[in-house]
Design a protein around this motif. Structure first.
Motif, PDB file in Angstrom:
ATOM      1  N   GLU A   1       0.825  -1.205   0.000  1.00 54.47           N
ATOM      2  CA  GLU A   1       0.000   0.000   0.000  1.00 54.47           C
ATOM      3  C   GLU A   1       0.860   1.256   0.000  1.00 54.47           C
ATOM      4  OE1 GLU A   1       1.161  -0.771   4.183  1.00 54.47           O
ATOM      5  OE2 GLU A   1       0.384  -2.011   2.550  1.00 54.47           O
ATOM      6  N   ARG A   2       0.291   2.327  -0.510  1.00 55.05           N
ATOM      7  CA  ARG A   2       0.938   3.623  -0.510  1.00 55.05           C
ATOM      8  C   ARG A   2       0.089   4.586   0.305  1.00 55.05           C
ATOM      9  NH1 ARG A   2       4.839   3.169  -4.126  1.00 55.05           N
ATOM     10  NH2 ARG A   2       5.443   5.341  -3.963  1.00 55.05           N
ATOM     11  N   TYR A   3       0.757   5.473   0.995  1.00 53.61           N
ATOM     12  CA  TYR A   3       0.049   6.480   1.776  1.00 53.61           C
ATOM     13  C   TYR A   3      -0.655   7.453   0.838  1.00 53.61           C
ATOM     14  CZ  TYR A   3      -0.616  10.748   4.500  1.00 53.61           C
ATOM     15  OH  TYR A   3      -1.143  11.874   5.079  1.00 53.61           O
ATOM     16  N   SER A   4      -1.906   7.762   1.140  1.00 49.96           N
ATOM     17  CA  SER A   4      -2.668   8.739   0.374  1.00 49.96           C
ATOM     18  C   SER A   4      -3.133   9.834   1.331  1.00 49.96           C
ATOM     19  CB  SER A   4      -3.877   8.075  -0.302  1.00 49.96           C
ATOM     20  OG  SER A   4      -4.626   9.024  -1.021  1.00 49.96           O
ATOM     21  N   GLY A   5      -2.617  11.036   1.130  1.00 55.87           N
ATOM     22  CA  GLY A   5      -2.963  12.138   2.010  1.00 55.87           C
ATOM     23  C   GLY A   5      -1.839  13.161   2.030  1.00 55.87           C
ATOM     24  N   PRO A   6      -2.021  14.238   2.755  1.00 56.91           N
ATOM     25  CA  PRO A   6      -1.008  15.301   2.778  1.00 56.91           C
ATOM     26  C   PRO A   6       0.246  14.891   3.536  1.00 56.91           C
ATOM     27  CG  PRO A   6      -2.766  15.786   4.329  1.00 56.91           C
ATOM     28  CD  PRO A   6      -3.212  14.592   3.560  1.00 56.91           C
TER      29      PRO A   6
END
Length: 543
Positions: free
Chosen positions: A344-349
């Motif tokens: 998974e990849r982080y999604s967000g600021p």
């Protein structure tokens, strides 16, 4: 013949020299001897030819064998024969062996390649398994290049050699010429923040994958950090909006900076409060008692098992490390439980993590680029980067390149083209920028300008595979098969391990009517990348 019929590749062994033991040991034998036993002193080594082992990776259906100083890979076909054989020399061990040692190969063109097998330490003596990032069906096998940034934390110099005294004490030249206390840096004389940053230059990483954790300052080379200077003048670090509860293999500094021990000390606590860099091992009990004077602290015989427990790391799933966050209570569940490699990849600021304190105006460029480089916060990040560029009007092409690539991935082709041209005006001889703009124009059916840009790219760097491949595609699509073959052969000569080049060679040979050479090219692509569906599809269609 048209461009769509081609499989487009787009940019997206010499001897290893290990330095001799530094002359520091002549005057400081005890410290030199102790340091040589630490993980830093053993960060790189040359393996002997007597190492051996075997491992079968079910996820990618590949067999690996370590023997005679090489790593060999093969698969088994339906008739039980060994196929897709690849073999490379093992030139280096990367890692001290306290936790792991990864096999490394040095290619004939000087690149360091991480090999897919790593030796992991265990209570039973150790075992072979897939290297971090490889425990998945679509791993990079023998094609994963080790970047200079990775080498920096394991090596004293760009030429691989174990970490030495200069990593913490700075240049030793003046001290060797005129020994004395004033001729070399003693980290103990620095303020606590600078002391900690000597360690953080290697031991701070907010995440090893899934986000852009740091960006080096534009004017800084990889090996340009000097002990005693502010780390923020060398690199900026970024993190998720909410820190991750997971632990990565290089999270010692990340956890330490978040720990209540460090925060409540108001910066006075340093790494050397507990760790002696000249000696292996830590006396945890004495270190804790130095600050904690309660009855519980004085009577406790083992502080770390509860407050700094060993945990299995997120990114290197065969490794167990000490958690430096220093929590009041042990984590819930089993911290040593087996886990799968993350995808998974982080999604967000992303937010600035280090250094603390106010940001300079130019830091807005770094923060904005961090949002988009791995698409963690793409849409908002593109706008942030545009605003920062409009305000600061930076001279370096890297910011315009980041905006071009991000705009392209975000679907704004007009904005991407403008940004590519802005980047090119600041880096007119960059093969990467020339090829990136050319590829975009080619996909917009502007092959005439694309071809001109690619010829400029090849003139700037005659061995740049992306430019050679893309120009070959244009020339081949115009019926200039011999020229396409010449360009692709030059690409294969420059980089023999790129499956896309061999696929494109197969296409070119097909159009030239040489089915045997086409088959050999597709099989070479499959040998290099056994999971290449494109190469297998074209080979199947050939028959």
């Amino acid at each position: 013949m048209n461009v769509g019929s081609w499989w487009v590749f787009v940019c997206g062994s010499g001897a290893i020299l290990l330095g001799a033991v530094p002359p520091c040991r002549l005057c400081h034998p005890d410290k030199a001897r102790g340091f040589a036993q630490t993980g830093m002193g053993r960060s790189i080594s040359v393996p002997g030819t007597d190492i051996s082992g075997a491992y079968y990776h079910r996820g990618s259906n590949r067999h690996y064998r370590v023997a005679n100083g090489t790593l060999r890979r093969h698969q088994i076909d339906a008739q039980g024969r060994e196929v897709n054989i690849e073999e490379k020399a093992i030139d280096l061990f990367l890692g001290s062996g306290n936790h792991a040692k990864t096999l490394v190969h040095r290619s004939s063109d000087g690149r360091l390649l991480e090999l897919p097998l790593t030796w992991y330490a265990s209570d039973k003596g150790g075992y072979w398994a897939m290297s971090p990032g490889y425990d998945r069906p679509d791993h990079l096998d023998f094609r994963r290049e080790i970047t200079a940034e990775c080498v920096f934390c394991h090596s004293a110099s760009p030429t691989p050699t174990p970490i030495d005294c200069s990593r913490c004490h700075g240049s030793t030249a003046a001290h060797l010429e005129k020994p004395g206390k004033g001729s070399i840096l003693n980290p103990a004389n620095l303020d606590p923040a600078r002391q900690v940053e000597i360690c953080l230059q290697c031991h701070l990483e907010t995440a090893s994958s899934g986000l852009t954790d740091s960006i080096r300052r534009i004017n800084r080379d990889v090996f340009s950090f000097r002990p005693g200077e502010p780390l923020g003048g060398y690199k900026l670090y970024f993190d998720r909006a909410a820190p991750s509860p997971d632990m990565d293999i290089n999270h010692a500094g990340y956890g330490f900076l978040q720990s209540p021990c460090y925060r409540k000390s108001e910066g006075r606590l340093t790494c050397t409060t507990c760790h002696n860099p000249h000696r292996r091992g830590v006396d945890h009990r004495a270190s804790c008692r130095g600050c904690h004077h309660t009855t519980h602290a004085q009577e406790a015989t083992d502080c770390v098992s509860c407050h700094m427990p060993r945990r299995r790391t997120r990114d290197a799933i065969h490794v167990v490390m000490t958690d430096h966050r220093v929590t009041r209570h042990p984590p819930l569940g089993d911290p040593l439980a087996l886990r799968r490699e993350p995808t998974e990849r982080y999604s967000g600021p992303l937010v600035r993590f280090y250094p603390p304190g106010p940001a300079s105006p130019e830091d807005a460029l770094y923060l904005a680029s961090a949002q988009v480089r791995e698409d963690n916060n793409l849409i908002e990040g593109i706008e942030m980067l545009r605003r920062a560029i409009r305000t600061l009007k930076p001279r370096d092409s890297v910011w315009y390149w980041d905006l071009a690539e991000a705009s392209r991935r975000g679907g704004d082709m007009a904005g991407a083209q403008r940004a590519y041209r802005d980047a090119l005006s600041r880096g007119p001889d960059s093969a990467k920028i020339l090829t990136g703009l050319a590829d975009l124009l080619l996909r917009q059916d502007n092959s005439e300008e694309a071809e001109k840009l690619l010829r400029r790219a090849i003139k700037a760097d005659p061995r740049f595979p992306a430019a050679l491949n893309t120009l070959a595609i244009i020339r081949g699509s115009k019926g200039r098969i011999e020229e396409a073959l010449r360009l692709l052969k030059a690409s294969a000569q420059a980089r023999k391990d790129l499956p896309a080049t061999w696929i494109n060679l197969g296409v070119a040979y097909e159009h030239a009517g040489d089915r045997q050479a086409a088959e050999e090219s597709y099989r070479e692509a499959i040998r290099l990348q056994p999971d290449s569906s494109e190469a297998r599809r074209r080979l199947s269609a050939l028959h």
